[in-house]
Design a protein around this motif. Structure first.
Motif, mmCIF file in Angstrom:
data_model
loop_
_atom_site.group_PDB
_atom_site.id
_atom_site.type_symbol
_atom_site.label_atom_id
_atom_site.label_comp_id
_atom_site.label_asym_id
_atom_site.label_seq_id
_atom_site.Cartn_x
_atom_site.Cartn_y
_atom_site.Cartn_z
ATOM 1 N N PHE A 264 -7.876 -9.511 7.502
ATOM 2 C CA PHE A 264 -8.046 -10.721 6.698
ATOM 3 C C PHE A 264 -9.162 -10.525 5.674
ATOM 4 O O PHE A 264 -9.032 -10.908 4.510
ATOM 5 N N GLY A 265 -10.281 -9.939 6.120
ATOM 6 C CA GLY A 265 -11.369 -9.669 5.187
ATOM 7 C C GLY A 265 -10.960 -8.694 4.105
ATOM 8 O O GLY A 265 -11.350 -8.838 2.942
ATOM 9 N N LEU A 266 -10.146 -7.714 4.475
ATOM 10 C CA LEU A 266 -9.684 -6.728 3.497
ATOM 11 C C LEU A 266 -8.852 -7.387 2.401
ATOM 12 O O LEU A 266 -9.040 -7.107 1.216
ATOM 13 N N VAL A 267 -7.939 -8.271 2.787
ATOM 14 C CA VAL A 267 -7.106 -8.972 1.805
ATOM 15 C C VAL A 267 -7.976 -9.778 0.846
ATOM 16 O O VAL A 267 -7.764 -9.777 -0.373
ATOM 17 N N ILE A 268 -8.992 -10.444 1.399
ATOM 18 C CA ILE A 268 -9.848 -11.306 0.575
ATOM 19 C C ILE A 268 -10.668 -10.483 -0.416
ATOM 20 O O ILE A 268 -10.649 -10.725 -1.635
ATOM 21 N N PHE A 269 -11.393 -9.491 0.077
ATOM 22 C CA PHE A 269 -12.334 -8.770 -0.779
ATOM 23 C C PHE A 269 -11.626 -7.822 -1.746
ATOM 24 O O PHE A 269 -12.068 -7.656 -2.883
ATOM 25 N N THR A 270 -10.530 -7.201 -1.292
ATOM 26 C CA THR A 270 -9.760 -6.371 -2.219
ATOM 27 C C THR A 270 -9.105 -7.238 -3.284
ATOM 28 O O THR A 270 -9.046 -6.871 -4.458
ATOM 29 N N GLY A 271 -8.614 -8.404 -2.867
ATOM 30 C CA GLY A 271 -8.017 -9.335 -3.828
ATOM 31 C C GLY A 271 -9.011 -9.793 -4.876
ATOM 32 O O GLY A 271 -8.673 -9.937 -6.060
ATOM 33 N N ILE A 272 -10.256 -10.017 -4.466
ATOM 34 C CA ILE A 272 -11.298 -10.396 -5.429
ATOM 35 C C ILE A 272 -11.515 -9.262 -6.433
ATOM 36 O O ILE A 272 -11.703 -9.498 -7.634
ATOM 37 N N GLY A 273 -11.482 -8.012 -5.959
ATOM 38 C CA GLY A 273 -11.596 -6.878 -6.870
ATOM 39 C C GLY A 273 -10.445 -6.823 -7.860
ATOM 40 O O GLY A 273 -10.645 -6.544 -9.047
ATOM 41 N N PHE A 274 -9.218 -7.132 -7.395
ATOM 42 C CA PHE A 274 -8.067 -7.189 -8.294
ATOM 43 C C PHE A 274 -8.275 -8.253 -9.369
ATOM 44 O O PHE A 274 -7.969 -8.039 -10.550
ATOM 45 N N MET A 275 -8.781 -9.416 -8.958
ATOM 46 C CA MET A 275 -8.999 -10.512 -9.901
ATOM 47 C C MET A 275 -10.033 -10.134 -10.959
ATOM 48 O O MET A 275 -9.868 -10.440 -12.139
ATOM 49 N N ILE A 276 -11.103 -9.462 -10.529
ATOM 50 C CA ILE A 276 -12.140 -9.050 -11.480
ATOM 51 C C ILE A 276 -11.566 -8.076 -12.509
ATOM 52 O O ILE A 276 -11.811 -8.196 -13.716
ATOM 53 N N SER A 277 -10.782 -7.111 -12.015
ATOM 54 C CA SER A 277 -10.215 -6.123 -12.940
ATOM 55 C C SER A 277 -9.221 -6.757 -13.908
ATOM 56 O O SER A 277 -8.991 -6.228 -14.992
ATOM 57 N N GLY A 278 -8.652 -7.898 -13.520
ATOM 58 C CA GLY A 278 -7.685 -8.553 -14.387
ATOM 59 C C GLY A 278 -8.309 -9.352 -15.516
ATOM 60 O O GLY A 278 -7.658 -9.596 -16.532
ATOM 61 N N VAL A 279 -9.567 -9.763 -15.355
ATOM 62 C CA VAL A 279 -10.185 -10.607 -16.385
ATOM 63 C C VAL A 279 -11.233 -9.857 -17.210
ATOM 64 O O VAL A 279 -11.618 -10.315 -18.279
ATOM 65 N N ILE A 280 -11.706 -8.705 -16.700
ATOM 66 C CA ILE A 280 -12.742 -7.944 -17.401
ATOM 67 C C ILE A 280 -12.099 -7.024 -18.439
ATOM 68 O O ILE A 280 -11.101 -6.366 -18.169
ATOM 69 N N ARG A 281 -12.694 -6.971 -19.639
ATOM 70 C CA ARG A 281 -12.146 -6.160 -20.720
ATOM 71 C C ARG A 281 -12.864 -4.842 -20.935
ATOM 72 O O ARG A 281 -12.340 -3.954 -21.592
ATOM 73 N N ASN A 282 -14.075 -4.682 -20.415
ATOM 74 C CA ASN A 282 -14.771 -3.408 -20.555
ATOM 75 C C ASN A 282 -15.451 -3.048 -19.237
ATOM 76 O O ASN A 282 -15.869 -3.925 -18.472
#
Length: 368
Positions: A264-282
């Motif tokens: 469960f923790g893996l899904v949450i924290f990895t998902g947060i990393g996915f979200m960051i990579s989706g909104v960051i441009r550099n």
């Protein structure tokens, strides 16, 4: 006849490639494995005999009008609680969730001088805090004796009854926090940088023209993280167990339940990393954004200090953070012997967070 494309096989291929990349990344290994091992070794070797607050319960039926009770309320190192269920108090004492149960009986008035009694129920689970409690209670009895009749026979006395319980060590608090630290750092930073680099090098753009779906791609990345974290989980837990006597109440079953909770923790924290990579441009913006999310959780979620030591308003906020749910669940399973279905608050909180993050990470994913 055209053979149907297997999204599952594609996801597993992506998982294998991502796992190899993770194992070859010094940053991933340092944050997910080396730092937690250093913390576990340092804190596991420490001898801790101090505490900011010692949780102590007042036994049901105690005389709250007694001067002994009022003197107990003035002890600054005590965090007093009153429960009406004596069995719940005893279970909490055996599990080390409270440091002692104090019974304050009504004074005996058979002589001109009232006789005040005071009984402490302690446990082996909190043996390190017993000397502090006894010293504080001895001070209480001495103060009562001076107040009643200075220089006269003793008017208050202390009896200590020891209840069998598990020995609670520093490592039992630290190691679950370091498992959470490892999962948080590897999940957020590892996924954010990896996905950004794949997008920046146009690898994702090439995958986009293939039949691989975004869900399969994210599933593959999640699986690679799971295998990597299982390796880290085994190493860190084995170090704590064999080197510092970390408590696993039910042995291998406890370990497997802790591992299941980590999904469960893996899904949450990895998902947060996915979200960051989706909104960051550099790439230079990834670390500041990721630190904004991870550092408050590291400081506020009980990795190094008990959440109970924080002010009420801050503690309420901390209790709803995903890392708090995860670390609290690990500690209850490891030391208290609870099964995963016996931590519904932590499991429910992680499930809600995992569902929200999973949906958002898929929605915010970008191929280019």
């Amino acid at each position: 006849m055209t053979k149907k494309y297997s999204q599952l096989r594609a996801g597993l291929v992506m998982a294998r490639a991502s796992l190899i990349a993770t194992l070859r990344s010094p940053t991933s290994v340092v944050f997910a494995l080396l730092f937690p091992i250093i913390f576990v070794t340092v804190f596991g070797a420490m001898v801790d005999n101090t505490a900011v607050k010692i949780p102590v319960a007042i036994a049901p039926g105690s005389d709250t009008s007694s001067p002994v009770y009022h003197a107990l309320k003035e002890i600054s190192i005590f965090s007093l609680s009153k429960e009406t269920d004596s069995l719940a108090q005893l279970n909490a004492l055996k599990k080390g969730r409270i440091a002692g149960i104090i019974h304050v009986p009504a004074p005996v008035l058979t002589s001109p001088v009232p006789q005040y009694g005071l009984t402490l129920f302690s446990s082996g689970a909190v043996a390190d805090k017993r000397p502090l409690i006894q010293a504080a209670l001895q001070e209480v009895t001495s103060r009562i004796n001076q107040q009643v009749l200075q220089g006269q026979p003793v008017a208050a006395k202390l009896d200590v009854v020891t209840v069998p319980g598990r020995v609670y060590r520093q490592i039992d608090f630290i190691l679950p926090g370091q498992l959470g630290f490892s999962l948080l750092m590897a999940g957020v930073f590892g996924s954010a940088f990896l996905l950004f680099n794949l997008r920046h090098t146009l690898v994702l753009k090439r995958i986009f023209v293939t039949p691989v779906s975004r869900a399969s791609l994210l599933f593959g990345e999640m699986m690679s993280r799971l295998v990597f974290q299982i390796i880290c989980f085994i190493i860190i837990t084995a170090l704590g167990y064999f080197a510092f006597d970390f408590t696993l109440v039910n042995g291998i079953l406890t370990f497997l339940e802790m591992l299941l909770l980590s999904v469960f923790g893996l899904v949450i924290f990895t998902g947060i990393g996915f979200m960051i990579s989706g909104v960051i441009r550099n790439e230079s913006s990834i670390a500041p954004v990721a630190n904004t999310i991870t550092v408050p959780q590291i400081l506020l979620c009980g990795l190094f200090f008990p959440v109970e030591n924080y002010p009420v308003w801050l503690r309420t906020f901390c209790e709803y953070l995903p890392l708090t749910f995860f670390v609290d669940g690990l500690r209850k399973i490891a030391f208290e012997g609870a099964h995963i279905w016996q931590v519904p608050v932590q499991l429910g909180g992680l499930t809600v967070w995992a569902a929200i993050v999973a949906v958002l990470s898929v929605k915010m994913f970008k191929w280019e």
